[in-house]
Design a protein around this motif. Structure first.
Motif, short mmCIF file in Angstrom:
data_model
loop_
_atom_site.label_atom_id
_atom_site.label_comp_id
_atom_site.label_asym_id
_atom_site.label_seq_id
_atom_site.Cartn_x
_atom_site.Cartn_y
_atom_site.Cartn_z
N PHE A 226 0.83 -1.20 0.00
CA PHE A 226 0.00 0.00 0.00
C PHE A 226 0.87 1.26 0.00
CE2 PHE A 226 -3.05 -3.05 1.73
CZ PHE A 226 -4.23 -2.68 1.09
N ALA A 227 0.35 2.29 -0.64
CA ALA A 227 0.96 3.62 -0.58
C ALA A 227 -0.18 4.64 -0.57
CB ALA A 227 1.89 3.85 -1.76
N HIS A 228 -0.02 5.68 0.22
CA HIS A 228 -1.08 6.69 0.35
C HIS A 228 -0.53 8.06 0.00
CE1 HIS A 228 -2.50 3.29 2.76
NE2 HIS A 228 -3.71 3.73 2.50
N HIS A 229 -0.99 8.58 -1.15
CA HIS A 229 -0.52 9.89 -1.58
C HIS A 229 -1.24 11.00 -0.82
CE1 HIS A 229 -4.19 10.60 -3.90
NE2 HIS A 229 -4.03 9.45 -4.52
N SER A 230 -0.60 12.16 -0.77
CA SER A 230 -1.18 13.31 -0.08
C SER A 230 -2.43 13.79 -0.81
CB SER A 230 -0.15 14.45 -0.02
OG SER A 230 0.24 14.83 -1.33
N LEU A 231 -3.26 14.50 -0.09
CA LEU A 231 -4.47 15.05 -0.69
C LEU A 231 -4.16 16.41 -1.31
CD1 LEU A 231 -7.12 14.16 2.04
CD2 LEU A 231 -6.41 12.84 0.04
N LEU A 232 -4.90 16.75 -2.34
CA LEU A 232 -4.69 18.02 -3.03
C LEU A 232 -5.41 19.15 -2.32
CD1 LEU A 232 -5.18 16.99 -6.78
CD2 LEU A 232 -3.03 17.23 -5.52
N THR A 233 -4.79 20.32 -2.34
CA THR A 233 -5.45 21.55 -1.88
C THR A 233 -5.44 22.53 -3.04
OG1 THR A 233 -3.45 22.71 -1.14
CG2 THR A 233 -4.46 21.15 0.42
N GLY A 234 -6.12 23.66 -2.84
CA GLY A 234 -6.07 24.71 -3.83
C GLY A 234 -4.72 25.41 -3.81
N ALA A 235 -4.53 26.36 -4.71
CA ALA A 235 -3.24 27.03 -4.86
C ALA A 235 -2.81 27.76 -3.59
CB ALA A 235 -3.30 28.01 -6.03
N LYS A 236 -3.78 28.18 -2.77
CA LYS A 236 -3.47 28.89 -1.53
C LYS A 236 -3.60 28.00 -0.31
CE LYS A 236 -4.96 33.31 -3.51
NZ LYS A 236 -5.91 34.45 -3.38
N GLY A 237 -3.69 26.69 -0.54
CA GLY A 237 -3.79 25.77 0.58
C GLY A 237 -5.21 25.51 1.05
N PHE A 299 -2.50 22.31 -5.73
CA PHE A 299 -2.81 22.16 -7.15
C PHE A 299 -3.40 23.47 -7.65
CE2 PHE A 299 -6.12 21.48 -10.36
CZ PHE A 299 -5.36 20.93 -11.38
N ASP A 300 -2.80 24.01 -8.68
CA ASP A 300 -3.29 25.24 -9.31
C ASP A 300 -3.57 24.94 -10.77
OD1 ASP A 300 -3.88 27.74 -10.23
OD2 ASP A 300 -2.09 28.72 -9.42
N ALA A 301 -4.83 24.99 -11.16
CA ALA A 301 -5.21 24.68 -12.54
C ALA A 301 -4.52 25.60 -13.54
CB ALA A 301 -6.72 24.75 -12.70
N GLU A 302 -4.11 26.79 -13.09
CA GLU A 302 -3.43 27.72 -14.00
C GLU A 302 -2.11 27.14 -14.50
OE1 GLU A 302 -4.62 30.64 -15.26
OE2 GLU A 302 -6.46 29.90 -14.31
N ASP A 303 -1.52 26.23 -13.73
CA ASP A 303 -0.26 25.61 -14.15
C ASP A 303 -0.42 24.72 -15.38
OD1 ASP A 303 1.07 26.84 -12.06
OD2 ASP A 303 0.86 25.12 -10.71
N LEU A 304 -1.67 24.40 -15.71
CA LEU A 304 -1.92 23.54 -16.87
C LEU A 304 -1.76 24.30 -18.19
CD1 LEU A 304 -5.08 21.69 -15.53
CD2 LEU A 304 -2.84 20.65 -15.95
N TRP A 305 -1.92 25.62 -18.14
CA TRP A 305 -1.96 26.37 -19.41
C TRP A 305 -0.59 26.51 -20.08
CZ3 TRP A 305 -6.36 25.57 -21.05
CH2 TRP A 305 -7.49 25.63 -20.21
N PRO A 306 0.51 26.81 -19.36
CA PRO A 306 1.80 26.83 -20.05
C PRO A 306 2.16 25.49 -20.67
CG PRO A 306 1.96 27.90 -17.90
CD PRO A 306 0.61 27.24 -17.94
N LEU A 307 1.83 24.39 -19.98
CA LEU A 307 2.11 23.07 -20.53
C LEU A 307 1.22 22.79 -21.74
CD1 LEU A 307 2.31 21.15 -17.13
CD2 LEU A 307 4.22 21.54 -18.70
N THR A 308 -0.03 23.21 -21.68
CA THR A 308 -0.94 23.05 -22.81
C THR A 308 -0.44 23.84 -24.01
OG1 THR A 308 -2.89 22.58 -21.45
CG2 THR A 308 -3.29 23.52 -23.63
N ARG A 309 0.01 25.07 -23.74
CA ARG A 309 0.55 25.90 -24.83
C ARG A 309 1.76 25.23 -25.47
NH1 ARG A 309 2.05 30.00 -21.94
NH2 ARG A 309 -0.08 30.80 -21.86
#
Length: 440
Positions: A226-237, A299-309
């Protein structure tokens, strides 16, 4: 052989939190040449819907997370019943009758006494006569798993050595009063029967893991790693749960996020490794659970846009040709249009507005102080069609006629012709311009 699984409930759309679990298990299987199982937890017949099953598959396929086997828990109900009967016979599964209100009162009383709020095992002391009396009162029995009151220990692939005292955990309910088998039990039977060797899931499942280790052992199986990954928060925690609906894979896909951008970010987020646009094969080869920590991961969804570009701008023409043709771009201009527009888009839907500018003309963006200059300049621009030399010839004439030069010359002309302050090189733009509204 390495066998992993992703076991979503088809009661809604997959969100980024679910994706992290699916991706980690998929990467482990692919790294070791193993098997990745898609196992649909659809025992809740009221809430499980085929549209969500289809949506889950569509989302996984969009990301390239293909599965080697598909299982549905709703087709394994007889198997769960058989294992339940065996556990009843061995005394590990016992019937209880407390109502939610009664259980709540017990918990409050235990807390007031400074004791852990765990089930007191009253059901273990019920005689057959007691059970008949309770049924006569209209109560329905449900079933709990009797834990061995010892420490449950395992080496977690992310959290390290874990030790949980079973005496601090309530005997889990495995079968509801209506007969529905709950996930904790169904999953344990499945993991045992299917030979699952590795399970990665969220850290909110640590206590479930402790009880499932004993359930799997009672079933005669060997608990997986078993392995348990951390939970996601918004960009400001902040908690992500309240926004999770807006972060469904369906919505991210429809917004134009590139699948490679999403998997590249989610495979490295919280690991300390740099986030780079990568293929699934590259991510699998480098994947290492020990790189991840236990702290909540932002997790900040804005980080997806440079990679998408980055991904979209690197696409070959053949990958977008049909989309470009569908916009109405003439065959002889398709290649030029992609070369010119590709470096000025983030999502592929940005191509449409660029063709609108080239084919129908842009609304000129003319500052009041430039109005007379633009009016004079436009008398020096011939009507379309244009070629690669048009821009340099045009600006040279305007410079000679008005005395303007540099940014004061080029920027107002660009904004008049394209309505944009920035964009492709104007020498490349001019051969694509079919209409110039600024000419009047």
């Amino acid at each position: 052989m390495t066998i992993t699984r992703f076991a979503p409930s088809p009661t809604g759309h997959i969100h980024v939190g679910n994706l992290r679990t699916a991706l980690f298990n998929h990467l482990i299987a692919r790294k070791h040449g193993g098997t990745f199982i898609l196992r649909l937890d659809d025992t809740d017949q009221e809430r499980s819907k085929q549209e969500y099953v289809d949506g889950i598959k569509r989302d996984l396929e969009w990301l390239g997370l293909t599965w080697d086997r598909e299982e549905r828990q709703s087709l394994r109900l007889e198997r769960y019943r058989a294992e339940a009967e065996a556990l009843k016979a061995s005394g590990r599964l016992y019937e209880v009758f407390e109502t939610p209100t009664e259980l709540d009162l017990k918990r409050k009383k235990q807390l007031n006494m400074g004791k852990p709020p765990v089930y007191d095992r009253t059901g273990l002391n019920l005689s057959d006569a007691d059970k008949e009396r309770l049924r006569a009162e209209g109560r329905q029995g449900y079933w709990r798993f009797r834990l061995d009151l010892e420490r449950i220990e395992w080496n977690d692939g992310i959290l390290g050595d874990i030790s949980i005292d079973a005496a601090s955990v309530s005997d889990p309910v495995l079968i509801r009063a209506d007969g529905q088998v709950l996930y904790t039990f169904a999953s344990s039977v499945d993991d045992t029967d299917m030979g699952v060797t590795h399970i990665v899931r969220g850290s909110d499942h640590v206590t479930n893991t402790a009880t499932q280790i004993q359930i799997i052992q009672a079933l005669g199986g060997t608990p997986p790693s078993f392995a348990h990954h951390s939970l996601l928060t918004g960009a400001k925690g902040e908690e992500l749960s309240k926004r999770i609906g807006a972060l469904s894979l369906k919505d991210l896909r429809e917004a134009g996020v590139a699948p490679e951008a999403l998997i590249s970010l989610m495979a490295r987020l919280g690991s300390g490794q740099p986030v780079e646009l990568s293929s699934l094969d590259e991510l699998a080869e480098a994947f290492d659970l020990s790189q991840f920590g236990a702290s909540p991961t932002k997790f900040d969804a804005e980080d997806l846009w440079p990679l998408t570009r980055e991904r979209n701008q690197a696409l070959p023409l053949d990958a977008v040709r049909d989309r470009i043709v569908a916009l109405g771009v003439p065959a002889d201009k398709v290649e030029r249009f992609w070369r010119v527009a590709s470096q000025n888009i983030t999502v592929l839907d940005d191509l449409g507005p660029w063709w609108e500018i080239f084919s129908k003309g842009a609304e000129p963006d003319i500052a009041p102080e430039d109005a007379d200059f633009i009016a004079q300049a436009m008398t020096l621009l011939p009507p379309p069609p244009y070629d690669e030399a048009t821009w340099s010839e045009f600006t040279a004439k305007v410079k000679e006629a008005t005395g303007r030069k540099g940014k004061g010359l080029f920027m107002p002309l660009r904004k008049a012709l394209t309505g944009q302050a920035h964009g492709p090189d104007m020498s490349d733009v001019m051969p694509l311009l079919e209409v110039v509204k600024a000419r009047g």
